[in-house]
Motif scaffolding. Structure first.
Motif, short mmCIF file in Angstrom:
data_model
loop_
_atom_site.label_atom_id
_atom_site.label_comp_id
_atom_site.label_asym_id
_atom_site.label_seq_id
_atom_site.Cartn_x
_atom_site.Cartn_y
_atom_site.Cartn_z
N SER A 29 27.48 -17.37 -20.31
CA SER A 29 26.30 -17.10 -19.48
C SER A 29 26.59 -16.08 -18.39
N ALA A 30 27.76 -16.17 -17.78
CA ALA A 30 28.12 -15.23 -16.72
C ALA A 30 28.24 -13.81 -17.27
N ALA A 31 28.90 -13.66 -18.42
CA ALA A 31 29.04 -12.33 -19.03
C ALA A 31 27.67 -11.78 -19.42
N ALA A 32 26.82 -12.63 -19.97
CA ALA A 32 25.48 -12.18 -20.35
C ALA A 32 24.65 -11.81 -19.13
N GLY A 33 24.80 -12.56 -18.05
CA GLY A 33 24.09 -12.22 -16.81
C GLY A 33 24.52 -10.87 -16.28
N THR A 34 25.80 -10.57 -16.38
CA THR A 34 26.31 -9.27 -15.96
C THR A 34 25.70 -8.16 -16.82
N LEU A 35 25.66 -8.39 -18.13
CA LEU A 35 25.06 -7.40 -19.02
C LEU A 35 23.57 -7.22 -18.73
N ALA A 36 22.85 -8.31 -18.54
CA ALA A 36 21.41 -8.22 -18.24
C ALA A 36 21.18 -7.46 -16.93
N GLN A 37 22.01 -7.71 -15.94
CA GLN A 37 21.88 -7.00 -14.66
C GLN A 37 22.14 -5.50 -14.85
N LEU A 38 23.15 -5.16 -15.65
CA LEU A 38 23.44 -3.76 -15.93
C LEU A 38 22.26 -3.08 -16.64
N ILE A 39 21.69 -3.76 -17.61
CA ILE A 39 20.51 -3.23 -18.30
C ILE A 39 19.39 -3.00 -17.31
N HIS A 40 19.15 -3.96 -16.44
CA HIS A 40 18.08 -3.85 -15.45
C HIS A 40 18.30 -2.66 -14.51
N GLU A 41 19.56 -2.43 -14.13
CA GLU A 41 19.88 -1.35 -13.21
C GLU A 41 19.79 0.03 -13.87
N LEU A 42 20.13 0.12 -15.16
CA LEU A 42 20.26 1.42 -15.81
C LEU A 42 19.09 1.83 -16.69
N VAL A 43 18.37 0.88 -17.22
CA VAL A 43 17.26 1.20 -18.12
C VAL A 43 15.96 1.19 -17.32
N PRO A 44 15.19 2.26 -17.40
CA PRO A 44 13.93 2.29 -16.66
C PRO A 44 13.04 1.10 -17.07
N GLY A 45 12.32 0.56 -16.07
CA GLY A 45 11.42 -0.56 -16.33
C GLY A 45 10.48 -0.22 -17.47
N SER A 46 10.57 -0.96 -18.57
CA SER A 46 9.81 -0.62 -19.77
C SER A 46 9.88 -1.77 -20.76
N ARG A 47 9.16 -1.60 -21.84
CA ARG A 47 9.24 -2.58 -22.93
C ARG A 47 10.67 -2.65 -23.45
N GLU A 48 11.33 -1.50 -23.52
CA GLU A 48 12.71 -1.47 -24.03
C GLU A 48 13.64 -2.29 -23.14
N GLU A 49 13.47 -2.18 -21.82
CA GLU A 49 14.29 -2.99 -20.90
C GLU A 49 14.03 -4.47 -21.15
N SER A 50 12.77 -4.82 -21.24
CA SER A 50 12.40 -6.21 -21.48
C SER A 50 12.97 -6.73 -22.79
N GLU A 51 12.85 -5.94 -23.85
CA GLU A 51 13.38 -6.35 -25.16
C GLU A 51 14.91 -6.49 -25.12
N ALA A 52 15.57 -5.59 -24.42
CA ALA A 52 17.04 -5.66 -24.32
C ALA A 52 17.48 -6.93 -23.60
N ILE A 53 16.80 -7.26 -22.52
CA ILE A 53 17.15 -8.47 -21.77
C ILE A 53 16.82 -9.71 -22.59
N THR A 54 15.70 -9.68 -23.30
CA THR A 54 15.36 -10.81 -24.18
C THR A 54 16.41 -10.99 -25.28
#
Length: 100
Positions: A29-54
């Protein structure tokens, strides 16, 4: 993997809780949270960001299910020898030799 009565019981059994499983699931969970945070910081707010985090959420859910259903605690594992053999037999036989 073939679905049989044993597999159905395994899939729908309550999650097993012990310190070793909890530690592993916390690390995932911690590693996944780090990855999700990185996605949120680097990917512009979009459907793609949402799909990646999902997708990260789904990966964690499946990993946790694997730990709950199939993890063998250290105390129950057999010793693994230098030649790769084990002193403990696998409790569930392989059902499809064609997959070997």
């Amino acid at each position: 993997m073939a679905i049989n009565s044993s597999e159905i019981r395994r899939r729908f059994a309550p999650a097993k809780v012990d310190p070793e499983r909890t530690e592993i699931k916390d690390r995932i969970s911690a590693a996944a949270g780090t990855l999700a945070q990185l996605i949120h910081e680097l990917v512009p707010g979009s459907r793609e960001e949402s799909e990646a985090i999902t997708a990260v959420e789904h990966a964690v859910q499946w990993a946790h299910c694997g730990i709950d259903r199939r993890y063998v605690p250290r105390a129950e594992r057999g010793a693994v020898h230098a030649d790769g053999s084990s002193s403990k037999q696998v409790s569930e036989p392989v059902t499809s030799p064609s997959l070997l």
